[in-house]
Design a protein around this motif. Structure first.
Motif, PDB file in Angstrom:
ATOM      1  N   PRO A  99      -3.434  -4.330  -3.658  1.00 59.88           N
ATOM      2  CA  PRO A  99      -2.239  -3.197  -3.897  1.00 59.88           C
ATOM      3  C   PRO A  99      -1.748  -4.014  -5.120  1.00 59.88           C
ATOM      4  N   SER A 138      -5.746   2.717  -0.409  1.00 61.91           N
ATOM      5  CA  SER A 138      -4.289   2.047   0.487  1.00 61.91           C
ATOM      6  C   SER A 138      -4.410   2.878   1.539  1.00 61.91           C
ATOM      7  N   ASN A 154       0.744  -1.080   0.054  1.00 58.64           N
ATOM      8  CA  ASN A 154      -0.108  -0.204   0.118  1.00 58.64           C
ATOM      9  C   ASN A 154       0.912   0.726   0.011  1.00 58.64           C
TER      10      ASN A 154
END
Length: 309
Positions: free
Chosen positions: A291, A69, A44
């Motif tokens: 991610p 994120s 992230n």
């Protein structure tokens, strides 16, 4: 009787539970949890760094991805202290107020993630169904306003939970099912009437998760109608491919979340390890996979990672 009430109300700590079913494998579990946290946090942070550095990614879609994120980092850091303490150092006691604070942040980030996924579905809807007005509809100011609204909504929904729990007397053995504090786990422990807690918990689940999910599904119905109106099959696939990452993010968040809610409400006779496994999937899988999915499926992010390597 009055002094008894004072004593049972003043709970000072809770005992977290690790994985007694996997006794003897504590070191492997600790190592696995460290790897999972490392992938989640580094993945992230990498997404945030790439979006910040790459000028071409300064668009609404990637602003929402940045917010996702940051939120996933919040989820990871909310559970990290007690999970690592329980698995690595066998420290299973957590203070009452610290437990309530952890519960607040875990649920706050969960509700925020739901709102972010809804905002991302709106972004895809405007980009595909009304592309000519995309820049005028999703301005930077409007994106910031949407992000702030999501955060305020989540805070207002979760804020009453610790206070509703704190008013109740605790007189049972304060042993939690997980190595972290969750509201459905905590409301099993008080001796008093938890009807208000249960009803409020159900209300915010339906009014947030339920409504968000319905709106996401409606946006994809409109997207599909718009895509099917495109004559070229190649263009249809190209347009739909821009939604793949978001669809995956929605599935890996809502499927475990709905499963956890169903298990807690209707699977009371299910073994403890079922509850633990579903909660682990719900809290650990999205921050790890989001991610990875966006790095693989987003061409600009993929290019930047290749360039960095």
């Amino acid at each position: 009787m009055g002094s008894f009430r004072i004593n049972i109300s003043n709970t000072t700590s809770f005992t977290l539970t690790g994985f007694p079913e996997l006794e003897g494998l504590e070191h492997w579990l600790a190592a696995l949890s460290i790897v999972v946290y490392a992938i989640s946090i580094l993945g992230n942070i990498l997404i945030l760094f790439i979006i910040k550095e790459e000028q071409s990614l300064h668009q609404p879609m990637y602003y929402f991805l940045s917010l996702l994120s940051v939120n996933d980092l919040g989820v990871s850091f909310s559970t990290l202290p007690t999970v690592l303490a329980a698995l690595c150092f066998n420290a299973r006691e957590t203070a009452f107020d610290a437990c309530l604070a952890q519960m607040f942040f875990i649920h706050f980030f969960s509700w925020t993630e739901s709102g972010i996924l809804l905002a991302m579905s709106f972004d895809r809807y405007v980009a595909i169904c009304n592309p000519l007005h995309y820049a005028t509809v999703l301005t930077d100011a409007r994106v910031a306003y949407m992000g702030l609204s999501i955060i305020i909504r989540s805070f207002c929904m979760v804020f009453p939970l610790p206070f509703l729990l704190k008013r109740l007397p605790f007189c049972k053995a304060n042993i939690l099912t997980h190595p972290y504090c969750l509201h459905p786990d905590l409301i099993r422990l008080p001796c008093g009437d938890t009807t208000i807690n249960s009803m409020y918990g159900l209300f915010i689940v339906i009014s947030a998760f339920g409504i968000d999910l319905v709106l996401i599904l409606i946006s994809y119905v409109f997207i599909l109608c718009s895509v099917l109106a495109i004559a070229s099959k190649a263009e249809r696939l190209k347009t739909l491919s821009t939604c793949v990452s978001h669809i995956c993010a929605v599935l890996i968040f809502y499927v475990p979340m709905v499963s956890v809610s169903l298990v807690h409400r209707f699977g009371k006779c299910a073994p403890d390890y079922v509850h633990k496994f579903m909660s682990l999937v719900y809290l650990f899988v999205p921050p790890v996979l989001n991610p990875i999915i966006y790095s693989i499926k987003t061409k600009e992010i993929r290019k930047k990672i290749h360039k960095m390597l």
